[in-house]
Enzyme design. Structure first.
Site, short mmCIF file in Angstrom:
data_model
loop_
_atom_site.label_atom_id
_atom_site.label_comp_id
_atom_site.label_asym_id
_atom_site.label_seq_id
_atom_site.Cartn_x
_atom_site.Cartn_y
_atom_site.Cartn_z
N HIS A 109 0.72 -1.31 -0.21
CA HIS A 109 -0.06 -0.01 0.05
C HIS A 109 0.93 1.27 0.01
CE1 HIS A 109 -4.26 -1.76 0.81
NE2 HIS A 109 -3.20 -2.95 0.99
N ASP A 159 3.66 9.70 -0.84
CA ASP A 159 2.37 8.82 -0.41
C ASP A 159 2.19 7.44 -1.40
OD1 ASP A 159 0.33 8.18 1.27
OD2 ASP A 159 -0.40 10.23 1.43
C1 G6P Z 1 -0.99 3.07 6.62
C2 G6P Z 1 -0.59 1.69 6.03
C3 G6P Z 1 -1.49 0.78 6.88
C4 G6P Z 1 -1.52 1.22 8.03
C5 G6P Z 1 -2.10 2.35 8.33
C6 G6P Z 1 -2.48 3.09 9.79
O1 G6P Z 1 -2.10 3.45 5.60
O2 G6P Z 1 -0.37 1.43 4.71
O3 G6P Z 1 -0.87 -0.59 6.55
O4 G6P Z 1 -2.34 0.20 8.81
O5 G6P Z 1 -1.14 3.53 7.67
O6 G6P Z 1 -1.18 3.04 10.51
P1 G6P Z 1 -1.42 2.04 11.90
O7 G6P Z 1 0.34 1.97 12.15
O8 G6P Z 1 -2.18 2.70 12.83
O9 G6P Z 1 -1.74 0.43 11.63
#
Ligand code: G6P
Length: 447
Positions: free
Chosen positions: A158, A352
């Site tokens: 992602h 991003d």
């Molecule tokens: C990004 C990453 C995700 C992640 C999200 C929130 O979008 O690509 O994999 O889950 O951030 O971050 P966190 O560390 O809270 O899961």
């Protein structure tokens, strides 16, 4: 009907499962409707002890079974905070200088990936399609193959993938890329990411290939959220408070990849260069705290407090606050409604993977009077959003000029630009992303 097995570090919390609020859960909603599903990952909880007898939490809602495990404190520190978010995250966002490299964390990252594979493997059936998500789980496919799992396994990254010249500053970069061979399909967000990853594969002589599957949102649901949100009392309150002033809005997780200090400096330059806006514009920046125990995120928070304080102290008046700054999240419907009543959005990450806020902003606009999107060239979303006002997020003058342009643009130009953005946001959606990835993974068997 084949079962889809989703693997991700974050699994929607129980309270969000009925009505997913964001992130992967919203993106996968369409795929989940099409297939029986198993969703495997971290429970979001830390467990005591060494994790030897950790239970598998299993819970079924509709056609989705959620299976989760907890992480010990040591695993949370080494796998989540350390290697995933203190090393891979900055590196993939082109910030090698922010890596806190630790071999110890690398070992824990590898062992948690093996743990995930060991706990998932017995739940798998031959015909399953396994879809692994994101940088937390690069080597999980390989760990599954080591356990003789024969099912098709796909991987989607992602976040951005940097050029090999940068990636190789990670000591185990080549092993990490080699591990990706275990996947039948490897997906990334943009052509740049695919080029970078494929260049690394070719330098290392790895016979694998990344393909582009850009992610989108569910634009119909976001647009209806924005309409429904107009009746919320907070929207009336904000509008009364604005007294007709145009609203600029920004919504980002508190992350150094989002370019927040640079954006605020751009707004500072805007107020300096165009004093006619002082007292005549409102800027609402909503920045929920994220990964607050990682040191770089703590220093970012302090830096933002300082810059916001500086701007408000310099330009503020007893009846006008230049920056309205929140560090807590707001409900999705309220955000969508705020998007709709705003005149411009600032989405200016330094880097991003895609950035879905940009797409949500477009989906939330009213066709007769759309707001303008100011968007970083370095967001994956910029590749297909040329009608936004594209900026270099490092350049505060460019941000200031774009803001002025957004706020002074004629209604007809805004409508023309928005129509074109709108058709992109409705063309590449969460549903089309999931379906095309799953179609690619389904084809593997016949290949
Ligand atoms: C990004 C990453 C995700 C992640 C999200 C929130 O979008 O690509 O994999 O889950 O951030 O971050 P966190 O560390 O809270 O899961």
């Amino acid at each position: 009907m084949q079962r889809l097995v989703i693997v991700s570090n974050r699994v929607p919390a129980v309270r969000d499962r009925k009505q997913p609020a964001g992130g992967l859960a919203v993106a996968l909603r369409a795929a989940i409707q099409d297939h029986p599903c198993l969703w495997f990952g971290w429970s979001g909880h830390q467990i005591g002890g060494d994790g030897a007898d950790r239970p598998l939490g299993v819970d079924t809602l509709g056609n989705v079974t959620y299976a989760t495990i907890g992480l010990t404190q040591k695993e949370y520190n080494g796998f989540y905070q350390g290697y995933s978010n203190g090393i891979l995250w900055p590196l993939c966002h082109y910030r090698a200088g922010l890596m806190n490299y630790s071999r110890h964390d690398q070992q824990i990252y590898a062992s948690v990936n093996t743990l995930f594979a060991t706990r998932l493997a017995p739940l798998l059936e031959q015909d399953d399609m396994v879809w692994v998500h994101d940088y937390h789980l690069f080597p999980m496919g390989k760990a599954l193959r080591d356990l003789k799992v024969k099912a098709r396994i796909g991987f989607f990254l992602h976040i951005p993938f940097p050029p090999w010249s940068l990636m190789r500053s990670l000591p185990e970069a080549s092993a990490l890329l080699r591990a990706l061979r275990a996947y039948d399909v490897i997906g990334v967000q943009t052509e740049d990411d695919a080029r970078n990853m494929n260049e690394a594969f070719s330098v290392l002589g790895i016979p694998a290939r990344a393909r582009v599957f850009p992610i989108g949102i569910d634009p119909d649901s976001f647009a209806s959220c924005a309409r429904a949100g107009q009746t919320l009392p907070q929207v009336q309150r904000l509008q009364q408070d604005l007294r007709g002033m145009p609203l600029i809005i920004g919504v980002d997780r508190m992350d150094y990849s989002k370019g927040l200090p640079e954006r605020l400096r751009g707004y500072d330059t805007f107020l300096k260069r165009y004093p006619e806006y002082r007292g005549k514009v409102a800027y609402l920046q909503i920045t929920p705290v994220s990964r607050g125990s990682v040191p770089e995120y703590q220093s970012l928070r302090a830096e933002l407090d300082q810059i916001v304080g500086h701007i408000n102290g310099t330009y503020g008046e007893f009846d006008w606050t230049p920056v309205r700054y929140l560090t807590h999240p707001l409900p999705r419907e309220l955000l969508a409604a705020f998007f709709q009543i705003s005149s411009a959005a600032l989405v200016t990450p330094l880097r991003d993977g895609m950035n879905l806020v940009a797409k949500e902003y477009v989906a939330a606009q009213r066709p007769d009077n759309p707001g303008m999107l100011v968007l970083s060239r370095f967001a994956g979303a910029a590749a297909d959003m040329e009608d936004a006002l594209l900026v270099n997020p490092h350049d505060s003058d460019e941000i200031a000029t774009a803001l002025h342009k957004a706020l002074s643009m004629s209604g007809s130009e805004r409508r023309v630009r928005w129509e074109r953005l709108r058709s992109e946001v409705w063309r590449v959606t969460a549903a089309s992303w999931a379906r095309s990835f799953i179609a690619a993974l389904s084809e593997v068997r016949t290949a």
